[in-house]
Design a protein around this motif. Structure first.
Motif, short mmCIF file in Angstrom:
data_model
loop_
_atom_site.label_atom_id
_atom_site.label_comp_id
_atom_site.label_asym_id
_atom_site.label_seq_id
_atom_site.Cartn_x
_atom_site.Cartn_y
_atom_site.Cartn_z
N GLY A 229 126.83 112.73 96.83
CA GLY A 229 128.17 113.29 96.67
C GLY A 229 128.70 114.00 97.91
N LYS A 230 127.80 114.37 98.84
CA LYS A 230 128.21 115.04 100.07
C LYS A 230 128.91 114.09 101.06
N TYR A 231 128.71 112.79 100.84
CA TYR A 231 129.10 111.82 101.87
C TYR A 231 130.32 110.99 101.48
N GLY A 232 131.14 110.70 102.49
CA GLY A 232 132.26 109.79 102.30
C GLY A 232 131.84 108.35 102.52
N GLN A 233 130.72 108.15 103.22
CA GLN A 233 130.20 106.78 103.36
C GLN A 233 128.69 106.79 103.54
N LEU A 234 128.08 105.77 102.93
CA LEU A 234 126.64 105.57 103.00
C LEU A 234 126.42 104.21 103.66
N LEU A 235 125.72 104.18 104.78
CA LEU A 235 125.52 102.93 105.52
C LEU A 235 124.04 102.65 105.71
N VAL A 236 123.66 101.39 105.55
CA VAL A 236 122.29 101.00 105.87
C VAL A 236 122.33 99.92 106.95
N ALA A 237 121.67 100.19 108.07
CA ALA A 237 121.68 99.24 109.19
C ALA A 237 120.81 98.05 108.84
N HIS A 238 121.36 96.85 109.05
CA HIS A 238 120.65 95.63 108.70
C HIS A 238 121.25 94.51 109.56
N PRO A 239 120.43 93.94 110.48
CA PRO A 239 120.99 92.96 111.42
C PRO A 239 121.68 91.79 110.72
N GLU A 240 121.27 91.49 109.50
CA GLU A 240 121.87 90.32 108.83
C GLU A 240 123.11 90.65 108.01
N ALA A 241 123.54 91.91 108.03
CA ALA A 241 124.71 92.31 107.25
C ALA A 241 125.95 91.57 107.73
#
Lengths: 250, 250
Positions: B169-181
Motif C-alpha cells: 500500500g505504500k507504493y504507487g508502482q511495483l516493478l519486477v525486472a525480467h529481461p523477457e518482459a
C-alpha cells in the motif's frame, strides 16, 4: 557466459571451430555439455547464431571442443553512445569495461586528466590490448557480438583541442558529466532526442574546472545527475543507462 | 570520503566527537588536516553540516581527532525507491550496497530465490550488521546521511505472499525486472509518474518463471531494459538510475 564468442580467424571454411581454453572449460566443466548439444554462439564483430557441439576430447575443464557454427542474425547496429572516460585504477577499469560493454557503447576513449595517476597508463591491462578480455566478457554477458572500439589518449589537451574537433561532427550531442552542472541529464537529452551522443565521465575525483571549461569550449554541455557525488564506476553505468532510456521510446 | 559520518551516540552535549579509527586516519593521514580545518560532516540519519577540527593527538594514520560538529541541513527525505534484491555473492553484495546507498534508496530487502546459493546467507557480511559499513561508504561518497534500512528474508514464498501485501500500500508502482518482459522501464514508469516505487531485481541467473509469476500475482509489473542480459550489479545501478531520471523532471 550467455554467448560463446569466437575470433573470425578461428572459424574454418566448414564453419567449425576447435578450442581448448576457458570457453571449453565453461561448456564442459561448468555446464556439462556433450556432443549434440547446442549453445548460443557468435563471431566477434560478426553474426550471432548457434553452435552445435560435434566432439569433446578429454574431460572436464581440460577438454577440447569442436563445434559447428550456424549464423542466424547479423551483427547489431553500432550503439548510439560513445564514452570518453578519465582513466581509473586498473581494478576499477576492468569492471567498468565489462559493464560498459554489456550495456553497449560504440567507442571508448580512455584519456588522461589532472586527477589521474600517471602509473595507471602503465598498467598491464593496457599492454597488448589485454583490456579486450574484459570487453569480451561484457559481450558474452549481454549476448552481443559488436566489440566496442577502445583507444588510449595520454594527453588531455591534444585530445580535447585537436582530436575532438575531428569527430564532433558525428554527434548530435556532446555531454560532460559534472556534479555541479546546472543542467540535468533529462533536460539535456531531450534537446536532441535520438541523437548520437558522446559522453565524457571524469576519473576518480572528477574533472577539474579547467577540464570542464575545455570540454565546453569544444561544444560540450555539462550535465549533472543531481547533488549526490557518485564514484566513476557508478556514474558511468548510471549515466549510460539514463541516456539509453531517455533516447528510447519504450 | 566526501562526508565524515558519526553515530548519534558519538556526539557529546557540547557537540564534540572524538575518534581514532579509519576516519581520523583519512583526515590526518590522507588529507593532512590540522586543527582549525573544517570538513563536511554529518550525523547518521540526522543533519549534515560542518566539523571543525579542535585537536589532533598523535600523528598520521594513528592520530586521534577531536572535532566540533555544527548542524546546517536537516536529513533529506526518504528516497522514493525501495529495492528487493535476490541475494548475491558477498563480494558483489558489498559493491552493490555501496552503489545503492550512493544512489539513494529507502529500504533494501535481501531475499532468497531459486538461483541463490544457500551459503550466501551465512556470509559474515550479514552477521552483526557488518553490511552497514558498505552502506555508510556509499553515503560518505554521496554526501548523504540517510542510511537505507536493510532486512534479510530467507524464504521466498512467505516474503512475497505474506510480507509484500503488508507493505504494498505504500507504493504507487511495483516493478519486477525480467529481461523477457514485454514492457520497458520507461513505459511502466510513465504510468505512475512520481509514485513511490518498489523494484525487484533478481540474483545472478535471474528470477525463475515461478518467481516472476508470484510477483505478478501480488501486483508487480515485469519490466525489461531491452534484449541485453545484464549482471545483477549492473542491472541494479542501471534500473535505479533510469527510474530516478524518469521520475524527475530535470
Amino acid at each position: 557466459m550467455n554467448l560463446l564468442l569466437f575470433e573470425p580467424d578461428e572459424i574454418g571454411d566448414d564453419n567449425t571451430v576447435s578450442f581448448q581454453d576457458r570457453r571449453s572449460a565453461h561448456l564442459i566443466g561448468t555446464l556439462g555439455c556433450s556432443p549434440g548439444d547446442t549453445v548460443r554462439a557468435g563471431l566477434i564483430n560478426g553474426p550471432s547464431g548457434t553452435g552445435e557441439i560435434l566432439a569433446v576430447m578429454g574431460k572436464g575443464k581440460g577438454a577440447r571442443v569442436v563445434l559447428r557454427f550456424t549464423a542466424v542474425k547479423e551483427v547489431g547496429r553500432e550503439p548510439p553512445i560513445d564514452l570518453i572516460l578519465g582513466m581509473v585504477r586498473p581494478i576499477m577499469l576492468k569492471r567498468v569495461l565489462r559493464q560498459v560493454a554489456s550495456l553497449g557503447v560504440g567507442e571508448i576513449f580512455l584519456i588522461n586528466s589532472n586527477r589521474v595517476e600517471k602509473s595507471f597508463f602503465e598498467a598491464s591491462l593496457l599492454q597488448d590490448k589485454q583490456y579486450r578480455a574484459y570487453l569480451l566478457e561484457g559481450l558474452e554477458q549481454a549476448r552481443d557480438t559488436r566489440l566496442p572500439h577502445l583507444s588510449v589518449h595520454r594527453r588531455f589537451r591534444p585530445f580535447v583541442e585537436d582530436f575532438i574537433p575531428t569527430i564532433a561532427g558525428k554527434y548530435g550531442q556532446l555531454l560532460v558529466a559534472h556534479p555541479e552542472a546546472g543542467t540535468g541529464v533529462r533536460v539535456a537529452a531531450e534537446r536532441a532526442p535520438g541523437a548520437r551522443t558522446l559522453l565524457a565521465v571524469g576519473p576518480e575525483g572528477g574533472w577539474i574546472d579547467y577540464e570542464v571549461e575545455k570540454f565546453v569550449s569544444r561544444g560540450f554541455t555539462p550535465v549533472s545527475m543531481g547533488p549526490r557525488v557518485l564514484r566513476t564506476d557508478t556514474a558511468v553505468v548510471a549515466l549510460l543507462a539514463q541516456l539509453m532510456v531517455l533516447a528510447r521510446g519504450w
